[in-house]
Design a protein around this motif. Sequence first.
Motif, PDB file in Angstrom:
ATOM      1  N   MET A 142       0.840  -1.170   0.000  1.00 53.73           N
ATOM      2  CA  MET A 142       0.000   0.000   0.000  1.00 53.73           C
ATOM      3  C   MET A 142       0.887   1.236   0.000  1.00 53.73           C
ATOM      4  O   MET A 142       1.864   1.299   0.723  1.00 53.73           O
ATOM      5  CB  MET A 142      -0.910   0.002   1.225  1.00 53.73           C
ATOM      6  N   TYR A 143       0.519   2.196  -0.830  1.00 51.02           N
ATOM      7  CA  TYR A 143       1.222   3.472  -0.877  1.00 51.02           C
ATOM      8  C   TYR A 143       0.532   4.454   0.061  1.00 51.02           C
ATOM      9  O   TYR A 143      -0.675   4.674  -0.029  1.00 51.02           O
ATOM     10  CB  TYR A 143       1.238   4.030  -2.299  1.00 51.02           C
ATOM     11  N   ILE A 144       1.322   5.042   0.970  1.00 52.86           N
ATOM     12  CA  ILE A 144       0.795   5.947   1.988  1.00 52.86           C
ATOM     13  C   ILE A 144       1.492   7.292   1.850  1.00 52.86           C
ATOM     14  O   ILE A 144       2.723   7.365   1.805  1.00 52.86           O
ATOM     15  CB  ILE A 144       1.013   5.373   3.394  1.00 52.86           C
ATOM     16  N   LEU A 145       0.710   8.353   1.822  1.00 50.37           N
ATOM     17  CA  LEU A 145       1.205   9.718   1.652  1.00 50.37           C
ATOM     18  C   LEU A 145       1.305  10.404   3.016  1.00 50.37           C
ATOM     19  O   LEU A 145       0.390  10.299   3.839  1.00 50.37           O
ATOM     20  CB  LEU A 145       0.233  10.475   0.744  1.00 50.37           C
ATOM     21  N   LEU A 146       2.421  11.099   3.235  1.00 51.02           N
ATOM     22  CA  LEU A 146       2.658  11.787   4.502  1.00 51.02           C
ATOM     23  C   LEU A 146       3.095  13.227   4.263  1.00 51.02           C
ATOM     24  O   LEU A 146       4.029  13.462   3.500  1.00 51.02           O
ATOM     25  CB  LEU A 146       3.781  11.098   5.286  1.00 51.02           C
ATOM     26  N   PRO A 147       2.463  14.194   4.921  1.00 51.37           N
ATOM     27  CA  PRO A 147       2.953  15.579   4.866  1.00 51.37           C
ATOM     28  C   PRO A 147       4.078  15.744   5.892  1.00 51.37           C
ATOM     29  O   PRO A 147       3.876  15.530   7.086  1.00 51.37           O
ATOM     30  CB  PRO A 147       1.723  16.407   5.244  1.00 51.37           C
ATOM     31  N   MET A 148       5.268  16.075   5.439  1.00 43.43           N
ATOM     32  CA  MET A 148       6.428  16.114   6.324  1.00 43.43           C
ATOM     33  C   MET A 148       7.082  17.492   6.338  1.00 43.43           C
ATOM     34  O   MET A 148       6.859  18.306   5.457  1.00 43.43           O
ATOM     35  CB  MET A 148       7.451  15.060   5.871  1.00 43.43           C
ATOM     36  N   ASP A 149       7.925  17.691   7.353  1.00 44.57           N
ATOM     37  CA  ASP A 149       8.623  18.964   7.472  1.00 44.57           C
ATOM     38  C   ASP A 149      10.043  18.923   6.914  1.00 44.57           C
ATOM     39  O   ASP A 149      10.741  19.926   6.905  1.00 44.57           O
ATOM     40  CB  ASP A 149       8.631  19.440   8.924  1.00 44.57           C
ATOM     41  N   SER A 150      10.482  17.724   6.412  1.00 41.85           N
ATOM     42  CA  SER A 150      11.831  17.582   5.873  1.00 41.85           C
ATOM     43  C   SER A 150      11.903  16.315   5.026  1.00 41.85           C
ATOM     44  O   SER A 150      11.132  15.388   5.233  1.00 41.85           O
ATOM     45  CB  SER A 150      12.834  17.481   7.030  1.00 41.85           C
ATOM     46  N   ASP A 151      12.855  16.261   4.092  1.00 43.72           N
ATOM     47  CA  ASP A 151      13.035  15.040   3.304  1.00 43.72           C
ATOM     48  C   ASP A 151      14.110  14.131   3.890  1.00 43.72           C
ATOM     49  O   ASP A 151      14.421  13.094   3.334  1.00 43.72           O
ATOM     50  CB  ASP A 151      13.322  15.355   1.841  1.00 43.72           C
ATOM     51  N   ASP A 152      14.667  14.499   5.020  1.00 49.05           N
ATOM     52  CA  ASP A 152      15.620  13.656   5.732  1.00 49.05           C
ATOM     53  C   ASP A 152      14.824  12.585   6.485  1.00 49.05           C
ATOM     54  O   ASP A 152      14.144  12.880   7.464  1.00 49.05           O
ATOM     55  CB  ASP A 152      16.446  14.497   6.699  1.00 49.05           C
ATOM     56  N   VAL A 153      14.903  11.342   6.025  1.00 48.65           N
ATOM     57  CA  VAL A 153      14.074  10.270   6.573  1.00 48.65           C
ATOM     58  C   VAL A 153      14.254  10.124   8.079  1.00 48.65           C
ATOM     59  O   VAL A 153      13.299   9.866   8.799  1.00 48.65           O
ATOM     60  CB  VAL A 153      14.393   8.929   5.861  1.00 48.65           C
ATOM     61  N   GLN A 154      15.471  10.313   8.575  1.00 47.71           N
ATOM     62  CA  GLN A 154      15.730  10.138  10.005  1.00 47.71           C
ATOM     63  C   GLN A 154      15.208  11.304  10.851  1.00 47.71           C
ATOM     64  O   GLN A 154      14.818  11.114  12.004  1.00 47.71           O
ATOM     65  CB  GLN A 154      17.236   9.966  10.259  1.00 47.71           C
ATOM     66  N   GLU A 155      15.183  12.490  10.291  1.00 42.47           N
ATOM     67  CA  GLU A 155      14.801  13.682  11.051  1.00 42.47           C
ATOM     68  C   GLU A 155      13.392  14.186  10.748  1.00 42.47           C
ATOM     69  O   GLU A 155      12.850  14.992  11.496  1.00 42.47           O
ATOM     70  CB  GLU A 155      15.798  14.816  10.773  1.00 42.47           C
TER      71      GLU A 155
END
Length: 100
Positions: free
Chosen positions: A1-14
């Motif tokens: 399943m593809y899940i979309l997330l609104p994030m504050d950075s493209d750094d996966v760890q941060e």
Amino acid sequence: MYILLPMDSDDVQEARLTKLEDVKIWSQMLIENGQLVEVSHSADKDSFEKFSECVVVANDNEYVWPFMEQNMMVLVAHTQRSIDDIVEAYLFKELHDLAY
């Protein structure tokens, strides 16, 4: 399943889940057979190669109608903010349906 997330950075760890009005980058996760397979990022939520079947938002007060019009499932992560926490909550069915 593809899940979309609104994030504050493209750094996966941060990166942290953020409100839709504060999104800096969109992340799309692919979860298959109970595992996170890949995470990709884009400045535009509509530019991913594969259609997202679900979107995870930070709270029940988000404006999610555009996603619902595309027949996307909307889940709420009330306390989870990191990608790892969201994946774990998704797998253990700890994300909540949107409360109207």
